[in-house]
Write a protein that holds these residues in place. Sequence first.
Motif, mmCIF file in Angstrom:
data_model
loop_
_atom_site.group_PDB
_atom_site.id
_atom_site.type_symbol
_atom_site.label_atom_id
_atom_site.label_comp_id
_atom_site.label_asym_id
_atom_site.label_seq_id
_atom_site.Cartn_x
_atom_site.Cartn_y
_atom_site.Cartn_z
ATOM 1 N N ASP A 80 -14.260 11.700 8.576
ATOM 2 C CA ASP A 80 -14.968 10.339 7.931
ATOM 3 C C ASP A 80 -14.822 10.474 6.451
ATOM 4 O O ASP A 80 -15.219 9.649 5.714
ATOM 5 N N THR A 81 -14.169 11.787 5.958
ATOM 6 C CA THR A 81 -13.893 12.043 4.551
ATOM 7 C C THR A 81 -13.194 10.957 3.715
ATOM 8 O O THR A 81 -12.142 10.455 4.350
ATOM 9 N N ARG A 82 -13.499 10.061 2.921
ATOM 10 C CA ARG A 82 -12.873 9.207 2.119
ATOM 11 C C ARG A 82 -12.569 9.365 0.654
ATOM 12 O O ARG A 82 -13.382 10.072 0.094
ATOM 13 N N ILE A 83 -12.063 8.966 0.167
ATOM 14 C CA ILE A 83 -11.838 8.750 -1.410
ATOM 15 C C ILE A 83 -12.251 7.260 -2.088
ATOM 16 O O ILE A 83 -11.512 6.429 -1.357
ATOM 17 N N VAL A 84 -13.313 7.205 -2.824
ATOM 18 C CA VAL A 84 -13.453 5.747 -3.333
ATOM 19 C C VAL A 84 -12.920 5.859 -4.630
ATOM 20 O O VAL A 84 -13.273 6.660 -5.561
ATOM 21 N N VAL A 85 -12.065 4.945 -4.880
ATOM 22 C CA VAL A 85 -11.333 4.693 -6.162
ATOM 23 C C VAL A 85 -12.056 3.717 -6.918
ATOM 24 O O VAL A 85 -12.324 2.683 -6.516
ATOM 25 N N MET A 86 -12.396 3.964 -7.939
ATOM 26 C CA MET A 86 -13.340 3.020 -8.898
ATOM 27 C C MET A 86 -13.004 3.151 -10.301
ATOM 28 O O MET A 86 -12.634 4.153 -10.815
ATOM 29 N N GLU A 87 -13.764 2.168 -10.885
ATOM 30 C CA GLU A 87 -13.641 2.021 -12.512
ATOM 31 C C GLU A 87 -14.764 2.706 -13.045
ATOM 32 O O GLU A 87 -15.842 2.233 -12.525
ATOM 33 N N VAL A 88 -14.777 3.724 -14.010
ATOM 34 C CA VAL A 88 -15.708 4.202 -14.540
ATOM 35 C C VAL A 88 -15.416 4.437 -16.027
ATOM 36 O O VAL A 88 -14.371 4.085 -16.637
ATOM 37 N N ASP A 89 -16.606 3.900 -16.942
ATOM 38 C CA ASP A 89 -16.464 4.397 -18.388
ATOM 39 C C ASP A 89 -16.577 5.596 -18.725
ATOM 40 O O ASP A 89 -17.444 6.334 -18.630
ATOM 41 N N MET A 90 -15.379 6.154 -19.593
ATOM 42 C CA MET A 90 -15.475 7.519 -19.920
ATOM 43 C C MET A 90 -15.205 7.267 -21.303
ATOM 44 O O MET A 90 -14.171 6.771 -22.005
ATOM 45 N N ASP A 91 -16.173 7.715 -22.286
ATOM 46 C CA ASP A 91 -16.378 7.594 -23.603
ATOM 47 C C ASP A 91 -16.019 6.243 -24.109
ATOM 48 O O ASP A 91 -15.107 6.044 -24.925
ATOM 49 N N GLY A 92 -16.511 5.096 -23.323
ATOM 50 C CA GLY A 92 -16.264 3.454 -23.717
ATOM 51 C C GLY A 92 -14.919 3.134 -23.304
ATOM 52 O O GLY A 92 -14.922 2.086 -23.574
ATOM 53 N N GLU A 93 -14.228 3.872 -22.673
ATOM 54 C CA GLU A 93 -13.093 3.103 -21.886
ATOM 55 C C GLU A 93 -12.899 3.029 -20.610
ATOM 56 O O GLU A 93 -13.334 3.918 -20.067
ATOM 57 N N PRO A 94 -12.556 2.108 -19.962
ATOM 58 C CA PRO A 94 -12.653 1.750 -18.470
ATOM 59 C C PRO A 94 -11.628 2.586 -17.993
ATOM 60 O O PRO A 94 -10.313 2.776 -18.463
ATOM 61 N N THR A 95 -11.853 3.677 -16.936
ATOM 62 C CA THR A 95 -10.973 4.514 -16.449
ATOM 63 C C THR A 95 -10.929 4.495 -15.110
ATOM 64 O O THR A 95 -12.014 4.387 -14.430
ATOM 65 N N ILE A 96 -9.808 4.490 -14.367
ATOM 66 C CA ILE A 96 -9.906 4.543 -12.832
ATOM 67 C C ILE A 96 -9.959 6.064 -12.450
ATOM 68 O O ILE A 96 -9.189 6.981 -13.049
ATOM 69 N N ALA A 97 -10.956 6.487 -11.537
ATOM 70 C CA ALA A 97 -11.060 7.654 -10.995
ATOM 71 C C ALA A 97 -11.500 7.620 -9.710
ATOM 72 O O ALA A 97 -11.806 6.640 -9.091
ATOM 73 N N GLY A 98 -11.337 8.782 -8.753
ATOM 74 C CA GLY A 98 -11.567 8.593 -7.465
ATOM 75 C C GLY A 98 -12.831 9.748 -7.493
ATOM 76 O O GLY A 98 -12.889 10.716 -8.090
ATOM 77 N N ILE A 99 -13.661 9.466 -6.304
ATOM 78 C CA ILE A 99 -14.825 10.373 -5.868
ATOM 79 C C ILE A 99 -14.716 10.558 -4.254
ATOM 80 O O ILE A 99 -14.298 9.768 -3.676
ATOM 81 N N LEU A 100 -14.964 11.564 -4.115
ATOM 82 C CA LEU A 100 -14.989 12.231 -2.740
ATOM 83 C C LEU A 100 -16.350 11.739 -2.089
ATOM 84 O O LEU A 100 -17.289 12.017 -2.545
ATOM 85 N N ALA A 101 -16.143 11.206 -0.796
ATOM 86 C CA ALA A 101 -17.504 10.750 -0.253
ATOM 87 C C ALA A 101 -17.327 11.438 1.231
ATOM 88 O O ALA A 101 -16.163 11.286 1.924
ATOM 89 N N ASP A 102 -18.254 12.014 1.796
ATOM 90 C CA ASP A 102 -18.147 12.608 3.116
ATOM 91 C C ASP A 102 -18.001 11.352 4.121
ATOM 92 O O ASP A 102 -17.606 11.616 5.285
ATOM 93 N N LYS A 103 -18.805 10.174 3.748
ATOM 94 C CA LYS A 103 -18.684 9.136 4.746
ATOM 95 C C LYS A 103 -19.103 7.866 3.957
ATOM 96 O O LYS A 103 -19.870 7.953 2.952
ATOM 97 N N VAL A 104 -18.129 6.814 4.274
ATOM 98 C CA VAL A 104 -18.383 5.440 3.410
ATOM 99 C C VAL A 104 -19.196 4.608 4.391
ATOM 100 O O VAL A 104 -18.892 4.591 5.805
ATOM 101 N N HIS A 105 -20.392 4.064 4.300
ATOM 102 C CA HIS A 105 -21.075 3.384 5.194
ATOM 103 C C HIS A 105 -20.872 1.838 4.952
ATOM 104 O O HIS A 105 -20.003 1.386 5.552
ATOM 105 N N ASP A 106 -21.379 1.092 4.146
ATOM 106 C CA ASP A 106 -21.278 -0.414 4.037
ATOM 107 C C ASP A 106 -21.672 -0.844 2.654
ATOM 108 O O ASP A 106 -21.833 -0.160 1.559
ATOM 109 N N VAL A 107 -21.284 -2.166 2.416
ATOM 110 C CA VAL A 107 -21.772 -2.878 1.196
ATOM 111 C C VAL A 107 -23.067 -3.406 1.633
ATOM 112 O O VAL A 107 -23.236 -4.002 2.389
ATOM 113 N N THR A 108 -24.063 -3.487 0.619
ATOM 114 C CA THR A 108 -25.463 -3.779 0.965
ATOM 115 C C THR A 108 -25.979 -4.324 -0.560
ATOM 116 O O THR A 108 -25.483 -3.898 -1.806
ATOM 117 N N ASP A 109 -26.892 -5.094 -0.497
ATOM 118 C CA ASP A 109 -27.757 -5.534 -1.402
ATOM 119 C C ASP A 109 -28.974 -4.661 -1.923
ATOM 120 O O ASP A 109 -29.750 -4.697 -0.874
#
Length: 169
Positions: A80-109
Amino acid sequence: MSQTQEHMPSSMTALTIRLDDELFAVEAGRVREILDLVPITEVPNAPDFVGGLINVRGRVVPLADLRVMFGMNRPEPDKDTRIVVMEVDMDGEPTIAGILADKVHDVTDIEAASIEEAPRVGMRWRPEFIRGIGKRNGGFIIIPNMERIFETPGARTAPVAASEERSAS
């Protein structure tokens, strides 16, 4: 109106992920892709939070383990382990980084009205790393403050320290 609600739209579209035994929500609009576990290149002398580097379509991307920042258990990766690749602001600059997730569930509001500031007591995490806590289906969803988490420690003070060092000599 609370500080958290001022910075939140009327609802937040979020990708929900599980870390250890907790449900977290990251802004879906920042997510670029979700990957199965890929080979991770360890970086000597990197902080524990930086799990290493990964190759995402030929691009070198830092991989972070939020469980380290939140003092959680770090189980071995499984199916179930996944890597979520996302854009984060690092010191004001948009940067692509990955975060480890034990499980990805769903998209929700998550409705802004259901998001509250993290309490200052009774939390097992540093409150500055939490933007808010949402409620859904009778449970809680932690909304991490990705900018604070990804801030480079000492980045703002290093140039000042160097200039003070020069002027002292």
